[in-house]
Design a protein around this motif. Sequence first.
Motif, short mmCIF file in Angstrom:
data_model
loop_
_atom_site.label_atom_id
_atom_site.label_comp_id
_atom_site.label_asym_id
_atom_site.label_seq_id
_atom_site.Cartn_x
_atom_site.Cartn_y
_atom_site.Cartn_z
N ARG A 138 -22.36 -48.75 78.99
CA ARG A 138 -20.95 -49.01 78.70
C ARG A 138 -20.31 -49.93 79.74
O ARG A 138 -19.15 -50.31 79.61
CB ARG A 138 -20.18 -47.69 78.60
CG ARG A 138 -20.56 -46.93 77.31
CD ARG A 138 -19.71 -45.70 77.14
NE ARG A 138 -19.99 -44.72 78.17
CZ ARG A 138 -19.16 -43.71 78.50
NH1 ARG A 138 -18.00 -43.59 77.89
NH2 ARG A 138 -19.51 -42.86 79.44
N ARG B 6 -15.61 -52.93 74.09
CA ARG B 6 -16.27 -52.56 72.83
C ARG B 6 -15.57 -53.20 71.63
O ARG B 6 -16.20 -53.49 70.62
CB ARG B 6 -16.25 -51.03 72.66
CG ARG B 6 -17.26 -50.31 73.54
CD ARG B 6 -18.65 -50.34 72.91
NE ARG B 6 -19.69 -49.98 73.87
CZ ARG B 6 -20.94 -50.39 73.82
NH1 ARG B 6 -21.31 -51.22 72.86
NH2 ARG B 6 -21.81 -50.00 74.70
N LYS C 275 -16.96 -55.37 68.27
CA LYS C 275 -16.93 -54.84 66.89
C LYS C 275 -16.40 -55.88 65.91
O LYS C 275 -16.66 -55.80 64.72
CB LYS C 275 -16.02 -53.61 66.84
CG LYS C 275 -16.75 -52.32 67.18
CD LYS C 275 -15.84 -51.13 66.91
CE LYS C 275 -15.63 -50.32 68.17
NZ LYS C 275 -14.43 -49.50 68.15
#
Length: 294
Positions: A32, A170, A174
Motif C-alpha cells: 500500500r 488507490r 481505479k
Amino acid sequence: MAGFLVANRGPVFIGGLTLKTWYVEDAGGGCRAFGEVVVLVCEETGEVYSARIPVTWNNKMGWEELVCQRMIELMDQAGATTEDKYLVCSGNIFHTYHKWLTEHGYNWETHKMDGLAHDAAEGEFHRMVLEAGFPEDIGLEERDYRTYYNKIENWVASDPVRKQLYWKDREVRKKPAVPRYVLKNTMARERTCRHCHKKIPPFSPAVELKFRQDGRKIRDFFHPACSPVKPLKSQLHQLEVNWQGSKLTGLIIPCPAETSCTLCGQPVEPGQATFYAYDKDKLICGHPGCFRET
Ligand SMILES: [Zn+2]
Ligand SMILES: [Zn+2]
C-alpha cells in the motif's frame, strides 16, 4: 543476477538479426506504499530496463495506460522490436499494454514469471524503498511478501511526511483508462492548443484528448509537439508530394464540403479522399492522384 543466465536459452540468429526474448514483470503492486516497478528483461544478455510508477499523478491518465507508456519507453531504450518475443506477466497492471502489443503486431504471450525478471523487479522495488530511507537490514524473507510489505507500510504510515510522499494513491489507480490521446487532424476547424494556447489551423495534424469530467465529455487539442504524452493511436494519414521544386507534406482526409482541385480544377465531392496541405500559408487541396503525379 548473473547467476540467472540460463545456458540453454541462447539467442536465435535469423538472417543476421539477433532475436531476443523479453520478459515483462512488475513488483510492489501488493504494497500500500510506494508506486509499482515495471521491468523489461532479457535473460540471454542479462539486460534489465526498469521504470517506476509514481504514487500518484494528475494528468488524467489511467493507471494501465501510464504503465503502457512506460513499457513503450523501456522498449525504445532497449531497442526491442516486433521481431523479438515477449513473455508478459498477466496482471491487470499490463492489460492496456497487452492490447497495445496485439494491436501493433508483436509476438507475445502471458507468462508466469520467475528467474531474472522476477528478481530484477523485486530488487528494483526494494532499491526504491531503501532510497527513501527504509532500514537496510529489513528485506523480503522466504518470499513472505505480506510481512515485508507490512513493515514497509508501517514505516511509511508512522511519519506524516513519509505518508504524504510514499502512500499509494488507490483512487487514481481505479480510474478507468478513459483518457485517450489520438493523433488525428483538425479537419475544417481551427482549434486552440491546450498547452501553448496558440491556434492549430484547419487541416493540420493535432493530438486529440477525450475524457469525462463531472459527467461531461471534454475534448482537448494539442499541437503534436505540445502533447503531454505520445499518442498510442494514430488516425492521421499523411502524404508527401513534390511541390514547386521541394517536398510538401499534407493530409489525406474525406472531403468535408465540395471544393475544387488546385491542380486539375475539377470538383472534389464531399466524402471523397482528398489531399490538403499548406504551401507557406496558403491552403491547397485536391485529388490525391493529381498531387502524386506532380
Ligand atoms: Zn501548442
Ligand atoms: Zn485533380
